[in-house]
Design a protein around this motif. Sequence first.
Motif, mmCIF file in Angstrom:
data_model
loop_
_atom_site.group_PDB
_atom_site.id
_atom_site.type_symbol
_atom_site.label_atom_id
_atom_site.label_comp_id
_atom_site.label_asym_id
_atom_site.label_seq_id
_atom_site.Cartn_x
_atom_site.Cartn_y
_atom_site.Cartn_z
ATOM 1 N N ARG A 116 0.836 -1.198 0.000
ATOM 2 C CA ARG A 116 0.000 0.000 0.000
ATOM 3 C C ARG A 116 0.884 1.267 0.000
ATOM 4 N N ARG A 117 1.943 1.238 0.780
ATOM 5 C CA ARG A 117 2.835 2.406 0.896
ATOM 6 C C ARG A 117 3.648 2.638 -0.378
ATOM 7 N N PHE A 118 4.203 1.560 -0.949
ATOM 8 C CA PHE A 118 5.147 1.713 -2.056
ATOM 9 C C PHE A 118 4.573 1.389 -3.428
ATOM 10 N N GLY A 119 3.521 0.582 -3.489
ATOM 11 C CA GLY A 119 2.920 0.256 -4.774
ATOM 12 C C GLY A 119 3.584 -0.896 -5.502
ATOM 13 N N PHE A 120 4.396 -1.657 -4.794
ATOM 14 C CA PHE A 120 5.021 -2.851 -5.359
ATOM 15 C C PHE A 120 5.363 -3.812 -4.230
ATOM 16 N N GLU A 121 5.734 -5.046 -4.618
ATOM 17 C CA GLU A 121 6.001 -6.105 -3.653
ATOM 18 C C GLU A 121 7.346 -5.910 -2.947
ATOM 19 N N PHE A 122 7.377 -6.349 -1.693
ATOM 20 C CA PHE A 122 8.605 -6.383 -0.904
ATOM 21 C C PHE A 122 9.454 -7.548 -1.396
#
Length: 139
Positions: A86-92
């Motif tokens: 949600r914060r970054f818009g991509f997977e960790f």
Amino acid sequence: MRELPRQLTVAELAPLFSGRTRLVDELAVREDPLGVAEEVALSLPEPDQVAALATHPRIGEPSEEQRGAEPEVLAELALLNEEYERRFGFEFVVFVNGRTRAELLPVLRERLDRTRAEELETGLRALCAIARDRWTRIT
């Protein structure tokens, strides 16, 4: 350490990067694809960078490289993954490197405090490290 290959096909590269993306296609036409992977990944347009990260399994999901399955750890990883995405818009993406899922919790928590640009670069570098590690395991 084994010598990195001079050239690999899309079919050889795709499993190393958990799927076929523009990154894989770009690397397949290069000499020393695993040696230049970070440089190529970081030079791609952002949508292609995000797509490359999206192919990698989420932390906590079943994978050969991830160990440990305590229910409370899996639940916390799922919540932190959601917050991260949600914060970054991509997977960790993190190079697990033999660590348990529980050992990755503080890494994920710390990385939530970073900037999007820092995380995009860190994730891409980790994706490339994972691919190189996978190559050494199959050769």
